[in-house]
Design a protein around this motif. Structure first.
Motif, PDB file in Angstrom:
ATOM      1  N   VAL A  21       0.873  -1.175   0.000  1.00 24.80           N
ATOM      2  CA  VAL A  21       0.000   0.000   0.000  1.00 24.80           C
ATOM      3  C   VAL A  21       0.904   1.217   0.000  1.00 24.80           C
ATOM      4  CG1 VAL A  21      -1.684   1.352   1.304  1.00 24.80           C
ATOM      5  CG2 VAL A  21      -1.907  -1.135   1.195  1.00 24.80           C
ATOM      6  N   VAL A  22       0.685   2.119  -0.969  1.00 21.43           N
ATOM      7  CA  VAL A  22       1.419   3.388  -0.981  1.00 21.43           C
ATOM      8  C   VAL A  22       0.437   4.480  -0.573  1.00 21.43           C
ATOM      9  CG1 VAL A  22       2.712   5.075  -2.337  1.00 21.43           C
ATOM     10  CG2 VAL A  22       3.077   2.629  -2.730  1.00 21.43           C
ATOM     11  N   THR A  23       0.755   5.098   0.548  1.00 19.95           N
ATOM     12  CA  THR A  23      -0.066   6.151   1.127  1.00 19.95           C
ATOM     13  C   THR A  23       0.489   7.501   0.686  1.00 19.95           C
ATOM     14  OG1 THR A  23      -0.500   4.761   3.054  1.00 19.95           O
ATOM     15  CG2 THR A  23      -0.834   7.140   3.332  1.00 19.95           C
ATOM     16  N   ARG A  24      -0.414   8.429   0.326  1.00 16.46           N
ATOM     17  CA  ARG A  24       0.031   9.764  -0.077  1.00 16.46           C
ATOM     18  C   ARG A  24      -0.689  10.827   0.732  1.00 16.46           C
ATOM     19  NH1 ARG A  24      -1.030  12.993  -5.819  1.00 16.46           N
ATOM     20  NH2 ARG A  24       0.468  14.671  -5.457  1.00 16.46           N
ATOM     21  N   TYR A  25       0.113  11.713   1.317  1.00 12.01           N
ATOM     22  CA  TYR A  25      -0.405  12.933   1.934  1.00 12.01           C
ATOM     23  C   TYR A  25      -0.080  14.066   0.973  1.00 12.01           C
ATOM     24  CZ  TYR A  25      -1.142  10.536   6.384  1.00 12.01           C
ATOM     25  OH  TYR A  25      -1.581   9.683   7.365  1.00 12.01           O
ATOM     26  N   PHE A  26      -1.118  14.605   0.311  1.00  9.65           N
ATOM     27  CA  PHE A  26      -0.922  15.616  -0.726  1.00  9.65           C
ATOM     28  C   PHE A  26      -0.270  16.869  -0.143  1.00  9.65           C
ATOM     29  CE2 PHE A  26      -2.692  19.114  -3.453  1.00  9.65           C
ATOM     30  CZ  PHE A  26      -1.948  18.805  -4.580  1.00  9.65           C
ATOM     31  N   GLY A  27       0.776  17.359  -0.831  1.00 13.70           N
ATOM     32  CA  GLY A  27       1.533  18.503  -0.326  1.00 13.70           C
ATOM     33  C   GLY A  27       1.319  19.791  -1.086  1.00 13.70           C
ATOM     34  N   GLY A  28       0.326  19.818  -1.975  1.00 15.32           N
ATOM     35  CA  GLY A  28       0.008  21.072  -2.644  1.00 15.32           C
ATOM     36  C   GLY A  28       0.518  21.193  -4.075  1.00 15.32           C
ATOM     37  N   THR A  29       1.435  20.330  -4.477  1.00 15.28           N
ATOM     38  CA  THR A  29       1.969  20.387  -5.837  1.00 15.28           C
ATOM     39  C   THR A  29       1.481  19.182  -6.629  1.00 15.28           C
ATOM     40  OG1 THR A  29       3.983  21.467  -5.039  1.00 15.28           O
ATOM     41  CG2 THR A  29       4.075  20.481  -7.238  1.00 15.28           C
ATOM     42  N   LYS A  30       0.804  19.447  -7.753  1.00 18.23           N
ATOM     43  CA  LYS A  30       0.337  18.341  -8.602  1.00 18.23           C
ATOM     44  C   LYS A  30       1.521  17.771  -9.370  1.00 18.23           C
ATOM     45  CE  LYS A  30      -4.466  19.687  -9.010  1.00 18.23           C
ATOM     46  NZ  LYS A  30      -5.614  19.892  -9.900  1.00 18.23           N
ATOM     47  N   LEU A  31       1.582  16.448  -9.456  1.00 13.89           N
ATOM     48  CA  LEU A  31       2.716  15.787 -10.103  1.00 13.89           C
ATOM     49  C   LEU A  31       2.465  15.464 -11.568  1.00 13.89           C
ATOM     50  CD1 LEU A  31       3.718  13.275  -7.275  1.00 13.89           C
ATOM     51  CD2 LEU A  31       4.705  15.517  -7.771  1.00 13.89           C
ATOM     52  N   GLY A  32       1.215  15.532 -12.002  1.00 14.45           N
ATOM     53  CA  GLY A  32       0.884  15.160 -13.372  1.00 14.45           C
ATOM     54  C   GLY A  32       0.869  13.646 -13.520  1.00 14.45           C
ATOM     55  N   THR A  33       0.309  13.167 -14.624  1.00  9.96           N
ATOM     56  CA  THR A  33       0.164  11.725 -14.841  1.00  9.96           C
ATOM     57  C   THR A  33       1.491  10.995 -14.780  1.00  9.96           C
ATOM     58  OG1 THR A  33      -1.767  12.153 -16.230  1.00  9.96           O
ATOM     59  CG2 THR A  33      -0.749   9.995 -16.424  1.00  9.96           C
ATOM     60  N   GLY A  34       2.490  11.469 -15.538  1.00  5.24           N
ATOM     61  CA  GLY A  34       3.801  10.817 -15.548  1.00  5.24           C
ATOM     62  C   GLY A  34       4.470  10.854 -14.188  1.00  5.24           C
TER      63      GLY A  34
END
Length: 197
Positions: free
Chosen positions: A97-110
């Motif tokens: 499981v990879v957990t993500r806490y969004f930090g405000g910067t979008k990474l885009g699909t790639g």
């Protein structure tokens, strides 16, 4: 090939990518039900996270008993790249499981594909694993005084204890790689009665 590598216990790594905190947690699962229970446990532990994406292979490496999920990330940007890494890593019975806490910067699909797949790779690099033999089990009878030495020999020959029955003596069912079985039997012949099958 009479076995494959499996995780030993739960393992976790974390990394900041583009301002977001990513946490990858891996564990051993031997069925789809166990994988789903592990994913649910991670979602409970990280209930405040933005996403808890997953992938698993619940049998030998590359087994069809597998699955994945993007958990709200754009379709195909999390689960599939994670699953791709697991399918080709040579380790079986594994869920991540990879957990993500969004930090405000979008990474885009790639960026998301690289982040999620990369976190699984990082987790696997340091993952403790051991050989899991798939040969027929051996039935052993051993005296209580020899039990610790017997378990040591099983571990030293990349085997595992499947079950233990305690009566006047100890009955063990063990599984070992075929290539190491003769060496193991030679080592334990003085301390155990062995019945194959």
């Amino acid at each position: 090939m009479d076995g494959y590598r499996v995780p030993v216990g739960r393992h976790r790594v974390e990394e900041k990518i583009g301002g977001s905190l990513f946490i990858a947690t891996a564990d051993r699962v031997s069925s789809a039900e166990e994988a789903k229970a592990f994913v649910e446990a991670m979602k409970r532990e990280f209930r405040d996270a933005t996403h808890n994406c997953h992938a698993f292979v619940a049998g030998p490496p590359g087994a069809s008993a597998s699955g994945m999920g993007d958990d709200g990330e754009p379709r195909g940007t999390a689960g599939p790249p994670m699953h791709q890494v697991l399918t080709h890593c040579g380790i079986g019975e594994i869920a991540v499981v990879v957990t993500r806490y969004f930090g405000g910067t979008k990474l885009g699909t790639g960026g998301l594909v690289r982040a999620y797949g990369g976190m699984v790779k990082r987790c696997l690099e340091a993952l403790p694993s051991r050989f899991f033999a798939t040969s027929e089990p051996l039935a052993l009878t051993v005296a209580y005084g020899d039990l610790a030495a017997m378990k040591h020999e099983v571990a030293a020959h990349d085997g595992e204890v499947l079950s233990e029955v305690f009566t006047e003596v100890v009955g063990l069912s063990v599984r070992l790689p075929e290539a190491l079985k003769d060496a193991f039997l030679d080592r334990v012949s003085r301390m155990a009665t062995v019945m194959e099958g």
